[in-house]
Design an enzyme around this catalytic site. Structure first.
Site, PDB file in Angstrom:
ATOM      1  N   LYS A  11     -45.729 134.635 -70.352  1.00 13.20           N
ATOM      2  CA  LYS A  11     -45.498 135.636 -71.406  1.00 13.20           C
ATOM      3  C   LYS A  11     -45.500 137.040 -70.815  1.00 13.20           C
ATOM      4  O   LYS A  11     -44.645 137.872 -71.135  1.00 13.20           O
ATOM      5  CB  LYS A  11     -46.617 135.570 -72.454  1.00 13.20           C
ATOM      6  CG  LYS A  11     -46.590 134.376 -73.371  1.00 13.20           C
ATOM      7  CD  LYS A  11     -47.741 134.543 -74.372  1.00 13.20           C
ATOM      8  CE  LYS A  11     -47.818 133.410 -75.353  1.00 13.20           C
ATOM      9  NZ  LYS A  11     -48.943 133.578 -76.291  1.00 13.20           N
ATOM     10  N   GLU A  32     -58.402 132.038 -81.675  1.00 15.25           N
ATOM     11  CA  GLU A  32     -57.228 131.673 -82.474  1.00 15.25           C
ATOM     12  C   GLU A  32     -57.687 130.925 -83.717  1.00 15.25           C
ATOM     13  O   GLU A  32     -58.191 129.814 -83.620  1.00 15.25           O
ATOM     14  CB  GLU A  32     -56.258 130.824 -81.652  1.00 15.25           C
ATOM     15  CG  GLU A  32     -55.629 131.637 -80.530  1.00 15.25           C
ATOM     16  CD  GLU A  32     -54.288 131.098 -80.059  1.00 15.25           C
ATOM     17  OE1 GLU A  32     -53.686 130.242 -80.733  1.00 15.25           O
ATOM     18  OE2 GLU A  32     -53.850 131.560 -78.998  1.00 15.25           O
ATOM     19  N   ASP A  61     -48.338 135.705 -80.195  1.00 13.47           N
ATOM     20  CA  ASP A  61     -48.586 134.302 -80.526  1.00 13.47           C
ATOM     21  C   ASP A  61     -47.239 133.623 -80.740  1.00 13.47           C
ATOM     22  O   ASP A  61     -46.359 134.170 -81.413  1.00 13.47           O
ATOM     23  CB  ASP A  61     -49.461 134.179 -81.785  1.00 13.47           C
ATOM     24  CG  ASP A  61     -50.110 132.805 -81.865  1.00 13.47           C
ATOM     25  OD1 ASP A  61     -50.616 132.325 -80.829  1.00 13.47           O
ATOM     26  OD2 ASP A  61     -50.095 132.191 -82.941  1.00 13.47           O
ATOM     27  N   PHE A 169     -41.594 128.614 -68.478  1.00 16.48           N
ATOM     28  CA  PHE A 169     -42.938 128.034 -68.586  1.00 16.48           C
ATOM     29  C   PHE A 169     -43.009 127.217 -69.871  1.00 16.48           C
ATOM     30  O   PHE A 169     -42.054 127.203 -70.680  1.00 16.48           O
ATOM     31  CB  PHE A 169     -44.000 129.139 -68.580  1.00 16.48           C
ATOM     32  CG  PHE A 169     -43.953 130.042 -69.785  1.00 16.48           C
ATOM     33  CD1 PHE A 169     -44.788 129.832 -70.873  1.00 16.48           C
ATOM     34  CD2 PHE A 169     -43.063 131.107 -69.840  1.00 16.48           C
ATOM     35  CE1 PHE A 169     -44.731 130.653 -71.993  1.00 16.48           C
ATOM     36  CE2 PHE A 169     -43.005 131.940 -70.955  1.00 16.48           C
ATOM     37  CZ  PHE A 169     -43.846 131.706 -72.030  1.00 16.48           C
ATOM     38  N   LYS A 190     -33.087 134.831 -70.514  1.00 13.62           N
ATOM     39  CA  LYS A 190     -33.881 134.259 -71.610  1.00 13.62           C
ATOM     40  C   LYS A 190     -34.265 135.358 -72.610  1.00 13.62           C
ATOM     41  O   LYS A 190     -34.124 135.181 -73.816  1.00 13.62           O
ATOM     42  CB  LYS A 190     -35.136 133.567 -71.045  1.00 13.62           C
ATOM     43  CG  LYS A 190     -36.038 132.981 -72.117  1.00 13.62           C
ATOM     44  CD  LYS A 190     -37.283 132.313 -71.555  1.00 13.62           C
ATOM     45  CE  LYS A 190     -38.309 132.077 -72.663  1.00 13.62           C
ATOM     46  NZ  LYS A 190     -39.600 131.591 -72.166  1.00 13.62           N
TER      47      LYS A 190
HETATM   48  P1  ITT Z   1     -52.339 133.289 -75.029  1.00 11.15           P
HETATM   49  O1  ITT Z   1     -52.766 132.786 -76.403  1.00 11.15           O
HETATM   50  O2  ITT Z   1     -53.482 133.615 -74.133  1.00 11.15           O
HETATM   51  O3  ITT Z   1     -51.333 134.408 -75.118  1.00 11.15           O
HETATM   52  P2  ITT Z   1     -51.118 130.670 -74.837  1.00 11.15           P
HETATM   53  O4  ITT Z   1     -50.238 130.028 -73.799  1.00 11.15           O
HETATM   54  O5  ITT Z   1     -52.309 129.909 -75.327  1.00 11.15           O
HETATM   55  O6  ITT Z   1     -51.554 132.086 -74.272  1.00 11.15           O
HETATM   56  P3  ITT Z   1     -50.075 130.595 -77.549  1.00 11.15           P
HETATM   57  O7  ITT Z   1     -51.399 130.397 -78.154  1.00 11.15           O
HETATM   58  O8  ITT Z   1     -49.134 131.566 -78.202  1.00 11.15           O
HETATM   59  O9  ITT Z   1     -50.186 131.083 -76.041  1.00 11.15           O
HETATM   60  O10 ITT Z   1     -49.398 129.180 -77.406  1.00 11.15           O
HETATM   61  C1  ITT Z   1     -48.057 129.070 -77.297  1.00 11.15           C
HETATM   62  C2  ITT Z   1     -47.684 127.729 -76.737  1.00 11.15           C
HETATM   63  O11 ITT Z   1     -46.275 127.711 -76.708  1.00 11.15           O
HETATM   64  C3  ITT Z   1     -48.125 127.512 -75.306  1.00 11.15           C
HETATM   65  O12 ITT Z   1     -48.193 126.117 -75.062  1.00 11.15           O
HETATM   66  C4  ITT Z   1     -47.012 128.150 -74.501  1.00 11.15           C
HETATM   67  O13 ITT Z   1     -46.857 127.584 -73.212  1.00 11.15           O
HETATM   68  C5  ITT Z   1     -45.814 127.833 -75.388  1.00 11.15           C
HETATM   69  N1  ITT Z   1     -44.844 128.928 -75.340  1.00 11.15           N
HETATM   70  C6  ITT Z   1     -44.974 130.175 -75.859  1.00 11.15           C
HETATM   71  N2  ITT Z   1     -43.891 130.907 -75.605  1.00 11.15           N
HETATM   72  C7  ITT Z   1     -43.060 130.105 -74.923  1.00 11.15           C
HETATM   73  C8  ITT Z   1     -41.809 130.291 -74.350  1.00 11.15           C
HETATM   74  O14 ITT Z   1     -41.199 131.455 -74.397  1.00 11.15           O
HETATM   75  N3  ITT Z   1     -41.252 129.262 -73.700  1.00 11.15           N
HETATM   76  C9  ITT Z   1     -41.875 128.076 -73.620  1.00 11.15           C
HETATM   77  N4  ITT Z   1     -43.070 127.812 -74.120  1.00 11.15           N
HETATM   78  C10 ITT Z   1     -43.672 128.830 -74.765  1.00 11.15           C
END
Ligand code: ITT
Length: 211
Positions: A11, A32, A61, A169, A190
């Site tokens: 991110k 969360e 998020d 990712f 992207k």
């Molecule tokens: P933070 O909360 O610390 O920011 P996180 O990875 O836990 O990190 P989220 O709670 O927003 O973030 O969860 C989002 C999920 O969706 C997580 O499994 C990410 O890998 C995935 N994700 C989010 N944005 C994405 C993207 O642009 N491409 C692919 N997967 C994504």
């Protein structure tokens, strides 16, 4: 300095690609809350992160919403990635869903700097239990007022496919948009079409005019 609060390097890479040096990463695992929508989760997180950083913050998020699964994994995308893994989400969709396996990525960016502005209305200020938890009234405010939060949402439609590509990712290898998976695109490519790129675009425009 504006802090992009996330534990996810993917991110942060995309945010820096878009916002440049105006933003710095801050590795903080905010709480969360459980909710069906991303907005209250991001709003609650931004307020908590602002109190931790004591300066302007952005929380991001995001999640993958599979139409045939009524939006699952949606707000639970991180939990499902950590437990089942993204390949299992593809296999489940392949086995259970007929047709196109349509899905959307959604991203909600929440900004908080502790100062007043026209905060986003619904669902942040909604008068129900989710919103009450999301609001998390400022403990330092004697009248219990919540910190204002501004929300910016972005979404992109696509479909769930067998994993392809080495970039990106998370769910990127199984999300196809316009013939390519997100993992087959570079970060700028992207960002030009993604949920995060769209939310960042709205945020950047608003932030540039913020006094
Ligand atoms: P933070 O909360 O610390 O920011 P996180 O990875 O836990 O990190 P989220 O709670 O927003 O973030 O969860 C989002 C999920 O969706 C997580 O499994 C990410 O890998 C995935 N994700 C989010 N944005 C994405 C993207 O642009 N491409 C692919 N997967 C994504």
């Amino acid at each position: 300095m504006l802090r992009y609060v996330t534990t996810n390097d993917g991110k942060l890479r995309e945010a820096r690609e878009y916002l440049g040096d105006a933003v710095e990463g801050f590795d903080f695992d905010y709480t969360e809350i459980q909710a069906d929508d991303l907005e209250p989760i991001a709003a609650r997180g931004a307020r908590e992160a602002y109190r931790r950083v004591d300066g302007p913050v952005v929380v991001d998020d995001a999640g993958l919403f599979v139409e045939g699964f009524d939006g699952f994994p949606g707000p639970y995308s991180a939990f499902v990635e950590d437990t089942l893994g993204v390949d299992a989400v593809y296999r489940l969709a392949d086995r259970e869903l007929d047709g196109e396996r349509r899905a959307s990525f959604r991203c909600v960016i929440a900004y908080c700097d502790g100062e007043g502005f026209a905060a986003s209305p619904d669902p942040v200020d909604r008068d129900d239990r989710v919103a009450a938890a999301a609001t998390g009234a400022d403990p330092d405010d004697e009248e219990g007022r919540a910190l204002p939060v501004k929300l910016f949402a972005g979404a992109v439609r696509g479909r769930v496919v067998a994993p392809r590509g080495d970039g990106g990712f998370g769910y990127d290898p199984i999300f196809e948009h316009d013939g390519s998976t997100f993992a087959e695109m570079g970060a700028d490519e992207k960002n030009a079409v993604s949920h995060r790129g769209r939310a960042l675009g709205k945020f950047a425009e608003w932030y540039a005019n913020r006094e």
